[in-house]
Design an enzyme around this catalytic site. Sequence first.
Site, mmCIF file in Angstrom:
data_model
loop_
_atom_site.group_PDB
_atom_site.id
_atom_site.type_symbol
_atom_site.label_atom_id
_atom_site.label_comp_id
_atom_site.label_asym_id
_atom_site.label_seq_id
_atom_site.Cartn_x
_atom_site.Cartn_y
_atom_site.Cartn_z
ATOM 1 N N SER A 46 9.077 5.838 3.898
ATOM 2 C CA SER A 46 8.324 6.673 4.836
ATOM 3 C C SER A 46 9.291 7.306 5.824
ATOM 4 C CB SER A 46 7.316 5.809 5.604
ATOM 5 O OG SER A 46 6.769 6.496 6.714
ATOM 6 N N TYR A 88 5.735 -1.788 10.858
ATOM 7 C CA TYR A 88 5.569 -0.881 9.709
ATOM 8 C C TYR A 88 6.849 -0.064 9.499
ATOM 9 C CZ TYR A 88 4.213 3.022 6.808
ATOM 10 O OH TYR A 88 4.185 3.963 5.804
#
Length: 248
Positions: free
Chosen positions: A135, A148
């Site tokens: 990501s 995350y």
Amino acid sequence: MRTALITGGTSGIGEAAVRAFVAAGWRVIATGRRKERLDALVAELGADKVHPAVFDVRDEAARDAALDALPAEFSAIDLLINNAGLALGTAPAQSASLDQWKTMIDTNVTALVSLTRKLLPALVERKGAIINISSVAATYPYTGGNVYGGTKAFVHQFSLGLRSDLAGTGVRVTSIEPGMVETEFTLVRTEGNQEASDKLYGGANPMTGEDIANTLLWVAQLPPHLNINTIELMPVSQSFAGFQVARG
């Protein structure tokens, strides 16, 4: 005919990737927890093209049982796409849920490396490929991204480490690092808050699961002497945030 194993194939990027790879002539092992969604993909695309493997990627015993039960025509895996992953919660670190942190680590890191290690000998033998979904959060921090972002930074660095270790084997490794993609991602992160999801994506013209799936397919079908190390993608509407300054 080549075979891909795609984790998290029941929604979003994973589901779009299953369709894209089948359309391009691949066989696909689609994994996920939601049996009814995998069964629907099989019904749509054909049992000769898609094999459903129902398990939670964190459950190694269930994973191994599913892989041991693969039909012969799906047993020779040429490509692993580590797509399964999630974000949970948006709170700052000092008030975040430790259980949510552990779930993200177990899913995004531990399960990913465990499946990769299990399939590596076969991928080396077949001169296959690994595509990991990281990501932009691996590179650009944001408030509430804490663990995350940390898990996705791990995926980025793990991919580079794999490339180094696999030098000379013919195995290709790529880290795909998307920005805003409209999927169930925000619904999962906010425990089903549709308003929060609509607010995030509304008017932003975000990327779609199909956009990322097409990128995965392009990487997978490049000539075997080419390796794409990392691809970072964002919608045109998304860019980098400025520094924040807390003033007394």
